[in-house]
Design a protein around this motif. Structure first.
Motif, short mmCIF file in Angstrom:
data_model
loop_
_atom_site.label_atom_id
_atom_site.label_comp_id
_atom_site.label_asym_id
_atom_site.label_seq_id
_atom_site.Cartn_x
_atom_site.Cartn_y
_atom_site.Cartn_z
N LEU A 1 -18.91 18.18 22.90
CA LEU A 1 -17.85 18.58 24.28
C LEU A 1 -18.72 19.78 24.81
CD1 LEU A 1 -16.17 16.56 25.51
CD2 LEU A 1 -16.19 16.43 23.34
N VAL A 2 -19.42 19.63 26.09
CA VAL A 2 -20.32 20.63 26.67
C VAL A 2 -19.43 20.96 27.88
CG1 VAL A 2 -22.61 21.82 27.12
CG2 VAL A 2 -22.28 19.69 25.59
N ALA A 3 -19.95 20.78 29.04
CA ALA A 3 -19.61 20.94 30.49
C ALA A 3 -18.20 20.32 30.47
CB ALA A 3 -20.66 20.52 31.35
N PRO A 4 -17.80 19.24 30.42
CA PRO A 4 -16.55 18.72 30.47
C PRO A 4 -15.51 19.68 29.92
CG PRO A 4 -17.96 16.76 30.00
CD PRO A 4 -18.74 18.33 29.78
N LEU A 5 -15.67 20.23 28.72
CA LEU A 5 -14.89 21.14 28.22
C LEU A 5 -14.96 22.46 28.85
CD1 LEU A 5 -12.74 21.59 25.77
CD2 LEU A 5 -14.78 22.23 24.32
N PHE A 6 -16.07 22.91 29.02
CA PHE A 6 -16.11 24.28 29.60
C PHE A 6 -16.84 24.27 30.80
CE2 PHE A 6 -16.97 24.81 24.91
CZ PHE A 6 -15.62 25.61 24.67
N PRO A 7 -16.13 23.79 31.91
CA PRO A 7 -16.75 23.86 33.31
C PRO A 7 -17.02 25.13 33.67
CG PRO A 7 -14.52 22.68 33.29
CD PRO A 7 -14.73 23.38 32.00
N LEU A 8 -18.10 25.32 34.52
CA LEU A 8 -18.99 26.63 35.01
C LEU A 8 -17.96 27.23 35.74
CD1 LEU A 8 -21.02 28.70 34.66
CD2 LEU A 8 -22.21 27.46 36.46
N ILE B 1 -15.06 28.99 33.80
CA ILE B 1 -15.52 30.17 33.15
C ILE B 1 -15.84 31.33 34.09
CG2 ILE B 1 -17.47 31.08 31.96
CD1 ILE B 1 -18.05 28.29 30.42
N LEU B 2 -16.52 30.99 35.35
CA LEU B 2 -16.58 32.11 36.02
C LEU B 2 -15.29 32.67 36.71
CD1 LEU B 2 -19.59 30.78 38.20
CD2 LEU B 2 -19.66 32.74 36.37
N ALA B 3 -14.42 31.64 37.08
CA ALA B 3 -12.93 32.26 37.39
C ALA B 3 -11.92 32.78 36.26
CB ALA B 3 -12.05 31.12 37.94
N GLU B 4 -12.70 32.73 34.94
CA GLU B 4 -11.95 33.24 33.77
C GLU B 4 -10.56 32.32 33.59
OE1 GLU B 4 -11.40 37.42 33.53
OE2 GLU B 4 -13.77 37.68 33.54
N ASP B 5 -10.57 31.16 33.98
CA ASP B 5 -9.39 30.36 34.01
C ASP B 5 -9.33 29.63 32.43
OD1 ASP B 5 -7.24 28.76 34.12
OD2 ASP B 5 -8.04 27.66 35.91
N TRP B 6 -8.93 30.59 31.50
CA TRP B 6 -9.00 29.94 30.28
C TRP B 6 -7.84 29.08 29.77
CZ3 TRP B 6 -13.45 31.63 29.89
CH2 TRP B 6 -13.66 33.10 30.21
N ASP B 7 -6.82 29.04 30.67
CA ASP B 7 -5.72 27.88 30.47
C ASP B 7 -6.37 26.61 30.75
OD1 ASP B 7 -3.91 30.00 29.84
OD2 ASP B 7 -3.19 30.12 31.78
#
Length: 545
Positions: A506-513, A516-522
């Motif tokens: 799992l790449v982008a679907p798991l870690f949407p850019l 990440i930029l918004a630091e929305d780890w939840d």
């Protein structure tokens, strides 16, 4: 006008093609000699062989070198018909190549003459660390005799190899030249063939030779060791010679049929007579799944190593600082077969990487891949591995060279992943019990990776048909262990697994850019929980159930 420009281009192209290489290289029409080639071609040299490596290769028999190349899957490397001119002749050096072509009046007229002739150009490139390799047009045609080769004596050339014949045998022997030829002859050569090119890629005795390749000759003949593979060939061949010495000593001490131990090929099973002998002698060696007591082999087709090249059993690699144990190898494969989903992370900043991966792990991921395209990723991966220990299996992606692989392992990577199939990386890893997962786009590439020893084949980029493509390929090639990444999302991960995928990434679907930029780890944590739930519905690979 366009027509005039076209006609000029065609005329220039024809002129370039017609010019002999040597003459074109000297032409003032071109700024660079390479332009004289005109038609597209790859580089002549394939790498560099150091003096140290030449010294190492020279200690090995040609038979062992051929075995080493065979294990790596390289084509035939033995120059057919090149026999030593006299007893005791040996050679070890970097190839300087010379190609002969059949005689034609126009070729004879166009060929540079005198000291500018391609053969004398080749002679002047030779020294004690070089071997002149001459490709003849036929086995009985003369490539030269005492007068020409006097210059090679003066240059103290390391050796002369040809699939043709030589003249003035007694004088060449008196020169002390190490000559390997098909035969000897009294005939002259110029009426039959002309030297045409120095230091191009040639075919000599049915073997491709590139300038700079290592040429090793002994009483059995001559072997070409490609410069790009010299280090690996030495490691494998040296290991085989060590094993053969042990076998021979054992047969001398305890006479009996050699078949108990010989011939052998990788993998050497620990429970075999040879495996027991090596263990008794204190020789460490590597094996594949066979004989692993602590990790029984899963049923096929789960991540089995390919035939012929799977984890070479050579003691020469046992002391390699990067080599892993068979148990390490089995543990990593079992981790993939059990958890089946890998979080693949690439972030634009170093600071975001550990936080994003922590969110994915908190959401249930047990396998983490840090890609080399992430800034400062080696430090991040090292810290992450130290923090999580055996609780999370950590690997490195976007590995494109052996140097990349070494750096990743130094940082704590437990497995290696590449976006493409890089043969030298696969070979380097498989001979050291390191799980390597190269990127493949077609069934042919996936099967090639499997044959090279890759136990899992990453499908990248995404393929048309998604999980139905996986189903079709898995059915046709059940020995493969396919691991798709692109095209896998939070909703269809289970579909890929149900239709034959060994695992998913799992790449982008798991870690949407944007997250990440918004630091929305939840949000990333929620994504992880969702996809892991889909994976757990399917469960571990059937072979482990």
């Amino acid at each position: 006008p366009p027509r005039l420009a076209r006609d000029m281009a065609i005329a220039l192209s024809r002129a370039c093609y017609a010019l002999p290489r040597a003459a074109a290289a000297r032409s003032t029409l071109f700024a660079q000699p390479a332009a004289a080639r005109c038609l597209a071609m790859g580089p002549a040299k394939g790498g560099e062989v150091s003096d140290e490596m030449l010294d190492k290769l020279s200690t090995l028999s040609t038979q062992s070198l051929i075995d080493g190349l065979w294990v790596m899957g390289w084509p035939s490397s033995f120059i057919e018909g090149a026999r030593p001119l006299a007893k005791g002749h040996k050679c070890a050096g970097r190839a300087v190549t010379l190609n002969f072509v059949p005689h034609r009046p126009d070729i004879a007229a166009d060929k540079p003459i005198g000291v500018d002739s391609p053969e004398y150009e080749a002679f002047e490139l030779c020294g004690p660390r070089e071997v002149l390799v001459m490709a003849s047009v036929g086995p009985w045609e003369s490539v030269g005799g005492d007068i020409k080769f006097l210059r090679l004596k003066q240059r103290q050339v390391g050796g002369l190899v040809t699939d043709g014949s030589v003249r003035d045998t007694d004088e060449l022997i008196n020169y002390g030249l190490n000559v390997f030829s098909y035969s000897t002859t009294a005939k002259q050569g110029p009426a039959i063939m002309q030297p045409w090119e120095c230091n191009g890629v040639i075919s000599c005795g049915g073997v491709v030779v590139r300038p700079g390749d290592a040429i090793i000759g002994d009483q059995d003949g001559v072997v070409v060791v490609p410069a790009a593979a010299a280090e690996k060939v030495y490691e494998i061949a040296h290991g085989r010679e060590e094993i053969e010495t042990i076998i021979k000593d054992e047969l001398i001490a305890n006479p009996g049929p050699p078949g108990r131990y010989y011939p052998f090929k990788p993998p050497i099973k620990p429970e075999s007579p040879l495996g027991k002998l090596l263990t008794q002698k204190g020789v460490k060696f590597m094996s594949t799944w066979a004989g692993r007591s602590s990790a029984p082999r899963p049923s096929a087709p789960v991540a089995t190593t390919a035939p012929r090249r799977s984890l070479a059993a050579y003691p020469g690699l046992a002391s390699d600082p990067y080599a892993k144990t068979p148990e390490d190898y089995a543990r990593v494969l079992r981790g993939f077969a059990t958890h089946r989903a890998c979080a693949v992370l690439r972030t634009p900043t170093k600071e975001a990487a550990p936080k994003a991966m922590e969110a994915a792990v908190a959401g249930g991921f047990k396998i983490a891949e840090f890609t080399l395209t992430t800034p400062g990723v080696l430090d991040t991966m090292s810290d992450f591995r130290a923090k999580h220990g055996s609780k999370v299996m950590v690997g490195c992606g976007t590995v494109l060279s052996v140097a990349d692989a070494k750096a990743a392992l130094d940082a704590g990577a437990e497995f290696i992943i590449a976006p493409v199939l890089v043969p030298e990386v696969v070979t380097w890893c498989t001979t050291r019990n390191i799980v390597v997962i190269p990127g493949c786009q077609t069934p042919t590439e996936a099967f090639t990776a499997y044959k090279a020893g890759a136990p899992i084949q990453k499908i990248f980029p995404g393929v048309a048909g998604a999980h139905m493509w996986i189903k079709a390929v898995s059915a046709a090639l059940p020995m493969l262990s396919l691991n798709p990444t692109s095209g896998v999302d939070l909703d269809n991960a289970g579909d890929f697994l149900r239709n034959g995928a060994f695992g998913v990434g799992l790449v982008a679907p798991l870690f949407p850019l944007d997250k990440i930029l918004a630091e929305d780890w939840d949000a990333i944590h929620a994504n992880a929980k969702k996809v892991i739930a889909k994976v757990e519905e399917v469960g571990p690979h059937p072979a482990l159930k």
